[in-house]
Design a protein around this motif. Structure first.
Motif, mmCIF file in Angstrom:
data_model
loop_
_atom_site.group_PDB
_atom_site.id
_atom_site.type_symbol
_atom_site.label_atom_id
_atom_site.label_comp_id
_atom_site.label_asym_id
_atom_site.label_seq_id
_atom_site.Cartn_x
_atom_site.Cartn_y
_atom_site.Cartn_z
ATOM 1 N N ARG A 1 -53.426 -100.900 -30.955
ATOM 2 C CA ARG A 1 -53.265 -99.723 -30.102
ATOM 3 C C ARG A 1 -54.184 -99.808 -28.890
ATOM 4 O O ARG A 1 -53.792 -99.488 -27.765
ATOM 5 C CB ARG A 1 -53.568 -98.448 -30.894
ATOM 6 C CG ARG A 1 -53.674 -97.198 -30.017
ATOM 7 C CD ARG A 1 -54.357 -96.061 -30.750
ATOM 8 N NE ARG A 1 -54.696 -94.978 -29.828
ATOM 9 C CZ ARG A 1 -55.810 -94.923 -29.095
ATOM 10 N NH1 ARG A 1 -56.706 -95.906 -29.165
ATOM 11 N NH2 ARG A 1 -56.036 -93.908 -28.273
ATOM 12 N N GLU B 1 -45.958 -92.891 -26.576
ATOM 13 C CA GLU B 1 -45.675 -91.640 -27.280
ATOM 14 C C GLU B 1 -46.938 -90.787 -27.391
ATOM 15 O O GLU B 1 -46.893 -89.561 -27.222
ATOM 16 C CB GLU B 1 -45.119 -91.944 -28.663
ATOM 17 C CG GLU B 1 -43.710 -92.537 -28.634
ATOM 18 C CD GLU B 1 -43.226 -92.976 -30.006
ATOM 19 O OE1 GLU B 1 -44.036 -92.951 -30.963
ATOM 20 O OE2 GLU B 1 -42.042 -93.353 -30.129
ATOM 21 N N GLU B 2 -48.057 -91.422 -27.663
ATOM 22 C CA GLU B 2 -49.330 -90.703 -27.762
ATOM 23 C C GLU B 2 -49.686 -90.048 -26.428
ATOM 24 O O GLU B 2 -50.077 -88.873 -26.379
ATOM 25 C CB GLU B 2 -50.439 -91.657 -28.191
ATOM 26 C CG GLU B 2 -51.816 -91.028 -28.295
ATOM 27 C CD GLU B 2 -52.907 -92.024 -28.641
ATOM 28 O OE1 GLU B 2 -54.084 -91.641 -28.568
ATOM 29 O OE2 GLU B 2 -52.583 -93.183 -28.967
ATOM 30 N N GLN C 1 -46.069 -96.965 -29.258
ATOM 31 C CA GLN C 1 -46.958 -95.979 -29.884
ATOM 32 C C GLN C 1 -47.859 -95.312 -28.846
ATOM 33 O O GLN C 1 -48.042 -94.085 -28.851
ATOM 34 C CB GLN C 1 -47.815 -96.652 -30.954
ATOM 35 C CG GLN C 1 -48.874 -95.742 -31.575
ATOM 36 C CD GLN C 1 -49.899 -96.506 -32.409
ATOM 37 O OE1 GLN C 1 -49.713 -97.682 -32.711
ATOM 38 N NE2 GLN C 1 -50.998 -95.850 -32.743
ATOM 39 N N LEU D 1 -59.878 -89.113 -25.764
ATOM 40 C CA LEU D 1 -59.140 -89.506 -26.961
ATOM 41 C C LEU D 1 -60.135 -90.055 -27.974
ATOM 42 O O LEU D 1 -60.891 -90.973 -27.669
ATOM 43 C CB LEU D 1 -58.101 -90.578 -26.625
ATOM 44 C CG LEU D 1 -57.109 -90.256 -25.504
ATOM 45 C CD1 LEU D 1 -56.220 -91.461 -25.224
ATOM 46 C CD2 LEU D 1 -56.261 -89.043 -25.860
ATOM 47 N N THR E 1 -60.119 -91.709 -31.593
ATOM 48 C CA THR E 1 -59.218 -92.262 -32.601
ATOM 49 C C THR E 1 -59.948 -93.277 -33.464
ATOM 50 O O THR E 1 -60.854 -93.968 -32.989
ATOM 51 C CB THR E 1 -58.016 -92.962 -31.937
ATOM 52 O OG1 THR E 1 -58.510 -93.979 -31.057
ATOM 53 C CG2 THR E 1 -57.187 -91.974 -31.129
ATOM 54 N N SER F 1 -47.530 -87.073 -25.566
ATOM 55 C CA SER F 1 -47.867 -85.852 -26.318
ATOM 56 C C SER F 1 -48.985 -85.054 -25.668
ATOM 57 O O SER F 1 -49.177 -83.872 -25.981
ATOM 58 C CB SER F 1 -48.256 -86.221 -27.751
ATOM 59 O OG SER F 1 -49.527 -86.858 -27.803
#
Length: 339
Positions: A255, A151-152, A148, A247, A249, A155
């Motif tokens: 994570r 991939e984050e 995860q 970031l 979140t 991006s």
């Protein structure tokens, strides 16, 4: 055999118990282990090891503190433990367990000249005198969380080959509410010794993002904060000349562990993420003031971290702000170029 481990504290306190937890599992590989911890415990200790089969939560603060204590006592009355390892120095807590027919391992004083994790290991050695090997802070990281995070990061243009420097500008208990600063002397003291200036983080980000690495690439600098900390994050970003990626979140501990593990280096004051980084074996540049790194620094291999102390500067009375950006940058540069 049933074993109870007791450590009630915040995230960093619990992480610093994991070397002793690993040692107990090593010494008693067939034991069923219960861990009595505080509200931060479940997210840290969930899925730690198959032998860790129960987590008991004791919230000692708030209006329900008395009733929470009674619930724990009732559980103790209904459950027999062969051994109890109590890593709380508070005698009133330890006395609770002395009422039961269990062998208790506990000390009311810790040696402040050694790390508290080593103190806990010394308590374990009372029961396991033949214990050998090195036990460091440890937290498991799930493969799906790593995927995860990759991939984050992809991006936002950060590849698996990029070197990542993660900056952590806050500390446990940080608040952007001005009334907290105004009315809490304790908070003002905490801020002095645990908050490096936003302008210093901005300047550090600029310098680090321009640092040529051995392969001629340059680091990617990130800050990861929860939305409640956005004000400080944005303050740092505003003057960082696009050198730092912020970031924001919602809290997701799996994570967060994976993100710290993915980072090549974490720059942080003395707070929970320092200990999480140690537990996932990420290199650290740690900023200390007032607290002793000997007692509460990273519990990992010594070649994996650098400690910078306000006490080693010309103006230690200023707290963390006395540590210059240039000093922190040099600490980071040496770690990054040592590979």
């Amino acid at each position: 055999m049933r074993i109870l481990i007791v450590r009630i504290g915040r995230a960093g306190d619990i992480v610093m118990t994991t070397p002793a937890l690993s040692a107990i599992i090593n010494c008693y590989p067939d034991a069923s282990i219960t861990f009595l911890t505080g509200p931060d415990g479940p997210r840290l200790l969930k899925d730690y090891h198959p032998n860790l089969q129960e987590l008991w939560i004791w919230n000692r603060s708030g209006a329900l503190a008395y009733f929470n204590k009674r619930k724990i006592i009732k559980k103790l009355e209904q459950t027999h433990f062969d051994k109890i390892f109590c890593f709380e120095t508070n005698r009133s807590i330890a006395d609770i367990f002395s009422r039961y027919n269990s062998k208790i391992y506990w000390s009311d004083t810790l040696d402040n000249t050694i790390h508290c994790s080593q103190n806990y290991l010394d308590i374990v050695k009372q029961a396991c005198p033949s214990l050998t090997g090195n036990f460091y802070a440890h937290l498991p990281v799930k493969e799906d969380a790593i995927k995860q995070v990759n991939e984050e990061l992809s991006s936002i243009g950060i590849s698996n080959d990029d070197t990542i420097i993660m900056l952590h500008p806050t500390f446990s208990g940080y608040s952007s509410n001005p009334f907290t600063w105004l009315f809490s002397k304790k908070y003002r003291t905490q801020t002095k010794h645990r908050l490096w200036p936003a302008a210093s983080f901005s300047k550090l980000g600029i310098m680090l993002s321009a640092l040529p690495l051995a392969d001629n690439s340059k680091p990617k600098v990130i800050i990861d904060l929860i939305p409640d900390e956005a004000e400080l994050g944005n303050k740092i970003i505003e003057t960082s000349k696009d050198s730092i990626t912020l970031l924001l979140t919602p809290p997701n501990f799996e994570r967060y562990k994976a993100l710290i593990k993915r980072a090549n280096l974490l720059v942080t004051p003395n707070t929970g993420p320092l200990h999480i980084a140690a537990a996932v074996d990420t290199e650290i540049v740690a900023l200390f003031s007032k607290w002793s790194p000997t007692d509460c620094g990273p519990f990992m291999r010594h070649d994996r971290y650098t400690i910078l102390r306000a006490e080693d500067t010309p103006e230690p009375q200023l707290g963390l702000p006395s540590i210059s950006v240039e000093t922190v940058f040099e600490g980071c540069r040496k770690r990054l170029l040592s590979h």
